[in-house]
Design a protein around this motif. Structure first.
Motif, PDB file in Angstrom:
ATOM      1  N   GLN A   1       1.527  -1.204   2.825  1.00  8.80           N
ATOM      2  CA  GLN A   1       1.956  -2.194   1.784  1.00  8.80           C
ATOM      3  C   GLN A   1       1.245  -3.708   1.834  1.00  8.80           C
ATOM      4  OE1 GLN A   1       6.357  -2.709   2.012  1.00  8.80           O
ATOM      5  NE2 GLN A   1       6.432  -4.044   0.305  1.00  8.80           N
ATOM      6  N   GLY A   2       0.850  -4.224   0.646  1.00 12.14           N
ATOM      7  CA  GLY A   2       0.190  -5.651   0.884  1.00 12.14           C
ATOM      8  C   GLY A   2      -1.310  -5.254   0.692  1.00 12.14           C
ATOM      9  N   TYR A   3      -1.599  -4.199   0.698  1.00  8.47           N
ATOM     10  CA  TYR A   3      -2.930  -3.926   0.952  1.00  8.47           C
ATOM     11  C   TYR A   3      -3.600  -2.748  -0.225  1.00  8.47           C
ATOM     12  CZ  TYR A   3      -3.007  -6.625   5.140  1.00  8.47           C
ATOM     13  OH  TYR A   3      -2.862  -7.541   6.005  1.00  8.47           O
TER      14      TYR A   3
ATOM     15  N   ILE B   1      -6.723  -5.833  -2.765  1.00  5.94           N
ATOM     16  CA  ILE B   1      -8.155  -5.834  -2.186  1.00  5.94           C
ATOM     17  C   ILE B   1      -8.787  -5.182  -3.402  1.00  5.94           C
ATOM     18  CG2 ILE B   1      -7.609  -6.210   0.272  1.00  5.94           C
ATOM     19  CD1 ILE B   1      -7.845  -3.186   0.472  1.00  5.94           C
ATOM     20  N   ALA B   2      -9.916  -5.485  -3.321  1.00  6.74           N
ATOM     21  CA  ALA B   2     -10.901  -4.855  -4.636  1.00  6.74           C
ATOM     22  C   ALA B   2     -10.444  -5.231  -5.780  1.00  6.74           C
ATOM     23  CB  ALA B   2     -11.172  -3.443  -4.436  1.00  6.74           C
ATOM     24  N   ALA B   3      -9.832  -6.548  -6.022  1.00  5.23           N
ATOM     25  CA  ALA B   3      -8.761  -6.856  -7.220  1.00  5.23           C
ATOM     26  C   ALA B   3      -9.538  -7.943  -8.067  1.00  5.23           C
ATOM     27  CB  ALA B   3      -7.278  -7.686  -6.704  1.00  5.23           C
ATOM     28  N   THR B   4     -10.865  -8.207  -7.777  1.00 10.38           N
ATOM     29  CA  THR B   4     -11.659  -9.081  -8.810  1.00 10.38           C
ATOM     30  C   THR B   4     -11.658  -8.547 -10.197  1.00 10.38           C
ATOM     31  OG1 THR B   4     -12.793  -9.980  -7.044  1.00 10.38           O
ATOM     32  CG2 THR B   4     -13.595 -10.493  -9.290  1.00 10.38           C
TER      33      THR B   4
ATOM     34  N   ASP C   1      -0.591  -0.817  15.165  1.00  6.69           N
ATOM     35  CA  ASP C   1      -1.822  -1.261  14.652  1.00  6.69           C
ATOM     36  C   ASP C   1      -1.491  -2.145  13.413  1.00  6.69           C
ATOM     37  OD1 ASP C   1      -3.558   0.037  16.349  1.00  6.69           O
ATOM     38  OD2 ASP C   1      -3.851   1.680  14.860  1.00  6.69           O
ATOM     39  N   LEU C   2      -1.631  -3.555  13.465  1.00  7.89           N
ATOM     40  CA  LEU C   2      -1.456  -4.513  12.251  1.00  7.89           C
ATOM     41  C   LEU C   2      -2.455  -4.303  11.580  1.00  7.89           C
ATOM     42  CD1 LEU C   2      -0.314  -7.684  14.605  1.00  7.89           C
ATOM     43  CD2 LEU C   2       1.276  -5.952  13.197  1.00  7.89           C
TER      44      LEU C   2
END
Length: 597
Positions: A211-213, A219-222, A422-423
């Protein structure tokens, strides 16, 4: 490009090959041999036992004929044992004891305060003394192949890392303290993490981004759109964010070993977004994640149906303008080949070439060379022959093994004994989103470029003619990173040996990925920049380093200024996809190939 099959390589090396029909199906005996070797490769995770045995045989035989070296190592063992005895005695009497051995700079396994107290400090020092002795024992000797000496050092380091006292709950003070503090909950949570990882290893299921990625959202959001697609790649054009843009567009050629969005991670560290905001029209190649049906894709396919097809598509979208091409990692190697072929053939559609952490000479390709020899490549080829591709886990193991103390053992301690999950970060999400590589292409790359270094040696041909890097006359901007284990900066710097044109070299701190992701505002960043005019005399990397002034901050603005200085000015943005029919029916960025698992 000539096919880089083992038979052709042998023939070009002057070895008489049998007169056989290349198109004839393999003999059943050959199939039996390959299947047997492929099964062994699977059992050993793709590592050639023959290569390991040859390394240690070379080392042992040369040590056996060197009585002086044996006496030296005996004295070193006695001296190290004496240091340990003195240290243990001082600790036993309560005197201030100075540890005689220090971990390597990048080794953080013993950072916890508990390692400074007995008995843990003594165990730590015993381990470091063993490291010290074996480091000396596997140093180069007269007669031993330097590569074998380096491999012996690397392999013994791997063996010692396996038995480090930091790996076991009864000898690691940090684990013991955490167990007392949590009442053993850390071990229960660690067991759950272990079972989860075992299940993932067995099933090899692709895990969704945390969540959040989310890809395409976080991400890869341009913003942009796929404007061209073939079976090998999707070409993404990004939406302009300024009223005026530079007339010449930028084309990114990422490596096929990874998904492209390392260059378009979170909005704050996306190189793509940064360049769009600086007034550039940006295009990105998004490679397909190949399957077994695409096992016969070649390096020439990636050049012709990848880079050249992208240039032709851009030419129709932005007609009449040259292109600033940017290649990252292996994509940079491919771009250098394509640029040399274009200039050789009179194709002047490139305005400049930028290479980021990309090598054209592989003689000093860092610790990856420890995994590459004829035996190892043959092992990988047989494995790919069985599968049709090099799979993601098999490739990932190579990179994690290079930094095993951090990426394998330290992570295992945190996850299984300290109970820490893992963060996620945008970079780790991307790093786990691995790809496959087609069997033929990867074999050509390993043999033709990595193992035989044919490109810089003048023995790499495209369309029946040798590729000469010195044919590249467009301005070049080359980036190396100080801590790169994959493309060491001195290896990247060697582009200056093989080209004569205008070249700017940048050295930035950080590693293979972190050094490239050096957006403005990133803390603790610095870089050095130097310019070589066309046809100037050669300067060694160490001389260059001493003469290049260290500058604080990100190197991205320097790249932007460099590209703008080699552009013709600003113009109004053109419509997305130009006048290409059907482009409006293709998906929005980041496209569909990026989601292939």
């Amino acid at each position: 490009m000539t096919e880089l099959s083992p038979d052709k390589l042998s023939a070009e090396a002057g070895v008489c090959a049998a007169d056989t029909d290349e198109n004839a199906p393999p003999h059943p005996y050959e199939k039996l041999d390959r299947a047997t070797r492929a099964a062994l490769a699977r059992a050993t995770a793709g590592v050639s036992p023959h290569s390991i045995m040859a390394t240690w045989m070379d080392w042992a035989l040369h040590l056996g004929r060197s009585p002086g070296r044996q006496l030296e190592l005996t004295e070193r063992a006695a001296r190290d044992a004496a240091k340990l005895w003195v240290y243990a005695s001082e600790m036993a009497t309560g005197a201030k004891a100075t540890p005689p051995f220090q971990p390597r700079k990048q080794d953080h396994r013993f950072n916890a305060p508990g390692w400074q107290k007995a008995p843990f400090s003594l165990w730590q020092q015993a381990f470091l003394s063993a490291q010290d002795w074996w480091q000396a024992a596997t140093d180069e000797m007269p007669g031993i192949a330097p590569r074998d000496a380096e491999r012996a050092q690397f392999q013994i380091r791997q063996a010692l890392d396996l038995v480090s006292p930091s790996n076991f709950p009864w000898s690691n003070p940090e684990i013991i303290n955490r167990t007392f503090q949590t009442g053993g909950r850390n071990l229960i949570e660690g067991a759950a993490h272990f079972l989860e990882d075992v299940a993932h290893t067995i099933t090899q299921q692709h895990e969704p981004a945390p969540q959040g990625y989310e890809i395409g959202k976080d991400i890869a959001a341009t913003p942009g759109r796929v404007v061209y697609r073939n079976a090998l790649f999707e070409l993404i054009q990004y939406t302009p964010r300024t009223k005026r843009v530079q007339a010449e567009p930028i084309l990114f050629v990422p490596a096929w070993i990874m998904k492209y969005y390392v260059l378009d991670l979170s909005p704050e560290n996306s190189m793509v977004r940064y360049l769009v905001e600086q007034g550039f029209t940006v295009f990105m190649i998004s490679w397909v994640n190949p399957t077994a049906d695409q096992s016969d894709l070649s390096l020439e396919d990636y050049r012709l149906n990848g880079v050249m097809a992208a240039i032709e598509a851009i030419e129709k979208i932005v007609p009449g303008q040259k292109i600033h091409a940017n290649g990252y990692c292996l994509g940079g190697t491919l771009l250098a080949i394509a640029a040399a072929v274009m200039q050789r053939d009179g194709d002047d559609r490139l305005a400049s070439v930028t290479l980021m952490a990309a090598q054209v000479d592989f003689a000093e390709a860092g610790e990856l060379l420890l995994f590459i020899d004829d035996s190892q490549v043959a092992f990988v080829e047989d494995l790919m022959w069985l599968q049709g591709y090099l799979d993601r886990p098999q490739m990932t193991r190579t990179f994690t093994t290079i930094r095993a103390e951090d990426l394998i053992y330290a992570r295992a301690v945190r996850r299984y004994f300290l109970g820490e999950d893992d963060l996620p970060t945008d970079l780790t999400v991307w790093n786990n989103d691995t790809t496959r590589m087609p069997a033929r292409m990867h074999s050509e790359y390993l043999r033709g470029l990595f193992l035989e270094n044919r490109l810089s040696a003048g023995r790499f041909s495209v369309e029946g003619r040798i590729v000469a890097l010195k044919d590249i006359r467009v301005p070049m901007f080359v980036v190396g990173t100080e801590s790169d284990h994959i493309a060491p900066w001195r290896s990247v710097y060697k582009i200056r040996l093989f080209t004569d044109g205008d070249l700017t070299f940048v050295l930035t701190n950080g590693g293979h990925n972190g050094g490239i992701l050096s957006e403005p505002g990133h803390k603790h960043r610095h870089y050095r920049l130097g310019h070589r005019p066309a046809d100037a005399l050669y300067t060694s990397p160490d001389e260059w380093f001493e003469s290049a002034e260290e500058k604080q901050g990100s190197w991205w603005p320097a790249m932007v200024d460099w590209i703008k200085d080699r552009s013709s000015g600003e113009t109004a943005p053109l419509p997305m996809g130009g006048k290409r029919r059907g482009a409006e029916n293709l998906p929005k960025a980041p496209g569909s190939y990026i989601h292939q698992t």
